[in-house]
Write an enzyme that holds these catalytic residues in place. Structure first.
Site, PDB file in Angstrom:
ATOM      1  N   ASN A 191      -6.649  -2.728   1.440  1.00 13.73           N
ATOM      2  CA  ASN A 191      -6.651  -4.197   1.399  1.00 13.73           C
ATOM      3  C   ASN A 191      -8.085  -4.670   1.284  1.00 13.73           C
ATOM      4  OD1 ASN A 191      -3.902  -4.510   1.663  1.00 13.73           O
ATOM      5  ND2 ASN A 191      -3.973  -4.718   3.893  1.00 13.73           N
ATOM      6  N   ARG A 203       0.816  -1.217   0.000  1.00 11.60           N
ATOM      7  CA  ARG A 203       0.000   0.000   0.000  1.00 11.60           C
ATOM      8  C   ARG A 203       0.851   1.270   0.000  1.00 11.60           C
ATOM      9  NH1 ARG A 203      -3.949  -1.073   4.713  1.00 11.60           N
ATOM     10  NH2 ARG A 203      -2.054  -2.100   5.445  1.00 11.60           N
TER      11      ARG A 203
END
Ligand SMILES: [Fe+3]
Ligand SMILES: [Mg+2]
Ligand SMILES: [Zn+2]
Ligand SMILES: [Zn+2]
Lengths: 330, 753
Positions: free
Chosen positions: B47, B29
């Site tokens: 996620n 990320r």
């Protein structure tokens, strides 16, 4: 022996042989059944078929083995064996002299053990329908009041007492079968264990939880079954387990482990810890238990594993083998 | 990696990307955040249960999509990216959104060795991680071994008991940090602590002491690898007679001093999983490290603790002209699984180690060090564990959920989910209670971390294996798979092959479909079925498993087969049982085997190399170590009705006074040529040219490369195991694949060939 023609004469010959060999008042009565008195208490009954090869081995034959095996199955409940019955399936062509030897050793074994073979039957079957001789035997015995031995009665902390060296019978049979002689002949341990068992019960009383004669499958099978029934595990010390050098060497040669090999004159007892010393002393004082040893203890184990600390220090599972001992190493 | 969806006409629209693969807990990320910021895009990354979802909008969105797979963080693995246009939202900011909870369908990644950035922080006096043995980031550190379950978040790992300090918490929350959501983040203020000072550990090693240290997946035993007395002492205390020890060196530069390594081997050594790599030994270390072997297993530091120890050894305890090498062997007592509990370790290592170094970060899941080699230019696994698990094997198609429980030795288990097969770490042998418990834990851990409920359990045919009993007790539907069929299928599964294919399985022992002792098999595999086209000529196996431990027995079996029984007692006069074994071989009822492993044992026994083995494979390894040039014995074999007999070759090896080097070369070259001839005939008969090569004997690098080369020269397409070991460690994957194919067969066609 022949089958069919001349059957009547043959039957008389055979029954004469057994009557003489087993010699007791019941058989002399020549009835299809034998009557005996029943006293108060609990009786036990067992039955077993004896199918072995070879029929004669160092230390006995199928006949003495059948008597001992049946007596032992009764004795393992703590009972006094009383009466036996025997049924013979004989293959046509079986030598009469061999049958005579077998019958006589059965009579001698029963007599020595103080039990009577009070009922019997013989059948001669066609060639190929039986492998020489099969014996089927039933026995009954009487249990003393208050005695209740059973495979589900072992408790965590109990001691495992073994009456003597492992593997003698199985190795005697196998070395005969595979023709791998050793300098000293290995003799089967076939013996009746009821007087040893009685001495142990007298010494340990209620402290004895389970007794087993580790026959087929050896000590490994006997302890795994007790572990399963009693829902616990066992830890054994390999160094404490008596094995005769000739037996150990032959097991090594054949790739077997003594703990998986059959015995016919040994017992294993699971005994409460505070009775263990007295019971072990009683075992050692008896001629059939002079090599008795405390070989391990019952432990809590949800997997119910029998484990053995080996002479190399590791602790491994003593398996319950299904079928014969197959190779495993890949 | 595949790309799907419409990725055209991107301008002015918002794109939604779904990324699948190993993309959680690996710094993905922050990476996306950085990339999106670089291209000045608006949107978010989060996620989700399947991996990562990204939405981007802005002028350079297409550049972002192109760059995404190219610059990914080191531990990320992208299996699939799908791109779909969605309605624009005119967002200018890019942000990282909190995770959504849901059904788990992503995974934990494998543990990774300390990354270069963390390593420089470790030795940077200005860094707050200076000399901190637990420094890690999203590019490195523990993962699989500290995870209890999914999702992989700090509260479900062994780090849950350590409350982050303010500085760590800030790093953890900072999307630009290498430690953004690094679940194992820790520093000297707030993280785990080591039980001993590095200088004391190094001093103990330098003084010839044996030191146990708590590593990533378990305890390791360390001592000076140049100190013969120390190594001998370790052997004595571990009761390990001959089995080779692996060695650790501080850096890749130190390898040259002890082994002849090629570029491929060094590259494998330096990869993030940091396996033990087998290389040609220069025999510069204590002889007791790997007695009688030509190869030595070497590994590099895995954790910051290893780096610190080697730094101390190479500076404070510097030795002229040579850099430090230590033994690094797992601290498992006699074949049992690795220890992981501190108290248990102290109890059981007390008699082995002079110093026990522990720390307070728990090992949740044990994982041994992985062992690999480079064979014919490719990685060959010997043991697949730490660093590789739980990376899945991609299957050719989506399959029902299956649990395969493997064999009994060098066990692994496999769980399938979708089109992936998750093969567990090396569990070890199932003949101890600890081994069985570890097996059961591993099954439980795999099923729960993957969130899978198997419909079928696949197991070996052998009735006395703990794995078979586990399957039988489960109450589930069972599929029994023949051992060597599973070996073949393991390779086929890796290569996405459903058949038909030939398979040459050169192995030790497995129960055959006919109850026999199989081991050297030529199979024809088609879908879930197989046919036994041929096997090695049966040899007597006098004493069952005993014969597998004592190669002299196999040599005696060969002499008996050559009608030279009279030579047995004199040749093996040192063996107390030789005369009786000879008598036993004359009797009927001695079991026979078609094992290839026992053929190696027989050869080693005939050449007098290893009459009695102290560890599995010792005879074959020592035989291999003797090979200079593989040579082919003329008329060294016969093939009749599919049965390959090497008796003509063995007769030559049985000659009195043959040089073991000649014999070993002759054995390897001839066996390989015979196998190629054997496969070639089967290929001509069946018209099938693809051949899977499997079984434990393919750990033998010479045999493996010779057969592979011969097959290619004969116009065949050989397939070798790449992701799995060829031995029983790969069995569970093969079992799973056979079970899957069986379940996928049209109804009514079940049954084995
Ligand atoms: Fe195998
Ligand atoms: Mg019985
Ligand atoms: Zn890092
Ligand atoms: Zn901190």
């Amino acid at each position: 022996l022949s089958h069919g023609a001349g059957g009547r004469a043959m039957a008389q010959l055979i029954s004469g042989l057994f009557h003489q060999a087993f010699g007791n008042e019941w058989l002399a009565g020549s009835n299809d059944q034998s009557a005996f008195d029943v006293t108060a208490g609990r009786m036990v009954m067992t039955t077993d078929g004896y199918v072995i090869s070879p029929l004669f081995f160092p230390g006995g034959n199928i006949g003495s083995l059948a008597v001992h095996g049946t007596i032992n199955d009764i004795a393992m409940s703590g009972a006094r064996p009383l009466y036996l019955s025997a049924s013979f399936i004989i293959e046509e062509g079986f030598r009469f002299s061999d049958l005579k030897t077998i019958a006589e050793s059965m009579g001698a074994a029963a007599c020595a053990a103080g039990v009577y073979i009070i009922a019997g039957d013989t059948k001669v079957v066609e060639r190929g329908k039986a492998d020489g001789l099969f014996i089927s035997m039933t026995g009954i015995g009487l249990v003393a009041d208050g005695l209740d031995l059973s495979a589900d009665k072992a408790k965590v902390g109990d001691r495992v007492l073994l009456s003597g060296s492992l593997g003698d019978h199985g190795v005697a049979i196998m070395s005969k079968r595979q023709n791998v002689a050793f300098q000293t002949e290995i003799v089967s341990d076939s013996a009746a264990l009821h007087s040893l068992a009685a001495a142990m019960v007298a010494a340990g009383g209620g402290g004895i939880r389970v007794m087993r004669d580790p026959t087929r499958g050896g000590l490994a099978a006997a302890l795994n079954e007790i572990a399963l029934q009693s829902e616990l595990g066992f830890h054994l010390q390999e160094s404490m387990i008596p094995v005769k050098p000739a037996v150990a060497a032959t097991c090594e040669l054949l790739g077997l482990e003594p703990i998986h090999v059959a015995n016919e004159g040994k017992l294993v007892a699971i005994v409460a810890p505070d009775s263990a010393d007295a019971v072990l002393a009683a075992m050692k004082a008896h001629p059939l238990g002079s090599n008795a040893a405390d070989i391990g203890e019952a432990v809590a184990d949800d997997h119910k594993f029998v484990q053995m600390t080996t002479d190399f220090g590791g602790r491994r599972i003593v398996d319950w083998l299904w079928g014969e001992q197959l190779p495993r190493i890949c | 990696m595949t790309m799907g969806g419409e990725a055209t006409a991107l301008d002015g629209r918002r794109l939604r990307l779904h990324v699948r693969g190993a993309v959680q807990g690996v710094g993905f990320r922050p990476y996306v955040y950085g990339l999106a910021t670089r291209y000045r895009l608006g949107g978010f990354v989060a996620n989700d249960p399947h991996g990562v979802i990204i939405e981007v909008e802005g002028e350079r969105a297409s550049d972002f999509v192109a760059a995404l797979p190219l610059e990914k963080p080191p531990l990320a693995r992208i299996d699939e990216i799908s791109v779909h246009p969605v309605g624009a939202m005119a967002s200018e900011e890019f942000c990282i959104r909190a995770s959504k909870q849901g059904r788990v369908s992503t995974r934990i990644v494998a543990d990774a060795a300390t990354c270069p950035e963390c390593l420089s922080e470790l030795f940077d006096p200005a860094s707050r991680f200076h000399r901190y043995p637990f420094v890690n980031c999203t590019h490195c550190g523990p993962r699989y071994t500290i995870a209890e379950r999914l999702p992989y978040d700090r509260p479900t790992t062994a780090m849950k008991r350590f409350a982050m300090c303010k500085v760590c918490a800030d790093d953890y929350a900072d999307a630009r940090s290498r430690r953004f959501h690094a679940e194992a983040i820790a520093c000297p203020q707030c993280g785990p602590r080591l039980s001993h000072e590095i200088q004391d550990i190094a001093a103990a090693i330098a003084a010839g002491k044996i030191v146990a240290i708590k590593g990533l997946g378990g305890y390791q035993l360390i001592c000076d690898a140049r100190d013969e007395a120390a190594v001998q002492r370790l052997r004595q205390r571990k009761e390990r007679d001959q089995k080779p020890f692996a060695v650790m060196v501080g850096s890749v530069d130190a390898v040259a001093g002890i082994a002849d390594a090629d570029a491929a081997e060094l590259a494998l050594l330096e990869m993030a999983p940091r396996p033990i790599v087998l290389m040609t030994s220069r025999h510069r270390l204590a002889p007791a490290i790997a007695p009688g072997l030509s190869r030595i297993g070497i590994m590099l530091p895995v954790t910051p603790l290893h780096h610190l120890i080697f730094e101390a050894l190479n500076s404070v305890h510097k030795r002229a002209g040579e850099s430090w090498a230590t033994v690094a062997t797992s601290a498992n007592p006699g074949g049992e699984p690795l220890l992981l509990d501190n108290r248990e370790a102290e109890l059981r290592l007390a008699g082995i180690a002079d110093l026990i170094v522990t720390h307070d970060r728990d090992i949740v899941t044990r994982a041994d060090d992985s062992v690999a080699a480079v064979v014919a230019g490719r990685t060959r696994f010997i043991r697949r564990a730490r660093g590789y698990v739980p990376e899945p094997v991609r299957l050719a198609q989506t399959v029902p959920p299956i649990l395969a429980v493997g064999g009994a030795l060098k066990s692994t288990v496999t769980v399938t989910r979708g089109n992936e097969a998750f093969v567990s770490q090396h569990i070890g042998d199932l003949d101890t209670a600890e081994g069985v418990r570890f097996f059961e834990e591993t099954v439980g851990h795999l099923l729960s971390t993957l969130d899978v409920e198997p419909v079928v359990i696949a197991h070996d045919l052998h009735p006395n294996m703990a794995s078979t009993r586990f399957a039988e007790a489960s109450g589930k539907r069972l599929i029994a798979v023949q051992h060597h069929h599973a070996h073949a299928a393991s390779v086929m599964a890796e290569h996405g092959l459903t058949g038909p294919a030939l398979a040459l399985v050169l192995d030790g022992f497995g129960q055959g479909s006919d109850g026999g002792n199989w081991g050297g098999e030529l199979l024809l595999c088609q879908s879930a079925q197989f046919r036994r086209l041929g096997h090695l000529a049966p040899m007597m196996l006098p004493g069952g498993d005993r014969a597998a431990r004592e190669p002299w027995r196999m040599a005696a079996s060969v002499l008996h087969g050559l009608r030279r029984s009279d030579a047995i007692a004199t040749r093996f006069a040192a063996q107390p049982q030789a005369a009786r074994l000879c008598a036993m071989l004359e009797q009927p009822g001695v079991p026979v085997t078609t094992s290839a492993g026992r053929l190696f044992d027989a050869a080693a026994g005939l050449l007098g190399l290893c009459p009695v083995q102290s560890y599995e494979g010792e005879a074959a390894m020592k035989l291999e170590a003797h090979v200079r040039t593989p040579r082919i014995a003329k008329s060294g074999w016969t093939i009749e009705d599919g049965v390959l007999s090497l008796f003509p070759l063995l007769a030559r090896l049985a000659a009195e006074g043959i040089d073991p080097v000649d014999g070993a070369g002759l054995f390897h070259g001839t066996l390989a040529a015979a196998c190629v001839d054997w496969i070639g005939r089967a290929a001509r008969e069946t018209g099938i040219t693809t051949v899977a090569l499997s079984g434990g004997c393919f750990l033998n690098a010479i045999l493996s490369s010779e057969i592979e080369r011969g097959c290619i020269a004969a116009g065949l397409s050989p397939l070798l195991p790449r992701q799995m070991p060829p031995n029983d460690g790969g069995l569970s994957l093969g079992q799973a694949w056979i079970a899957a194919l069986k379940l996928l067969e049209p109804q009514g066609q079940e049954g084995t060939a």
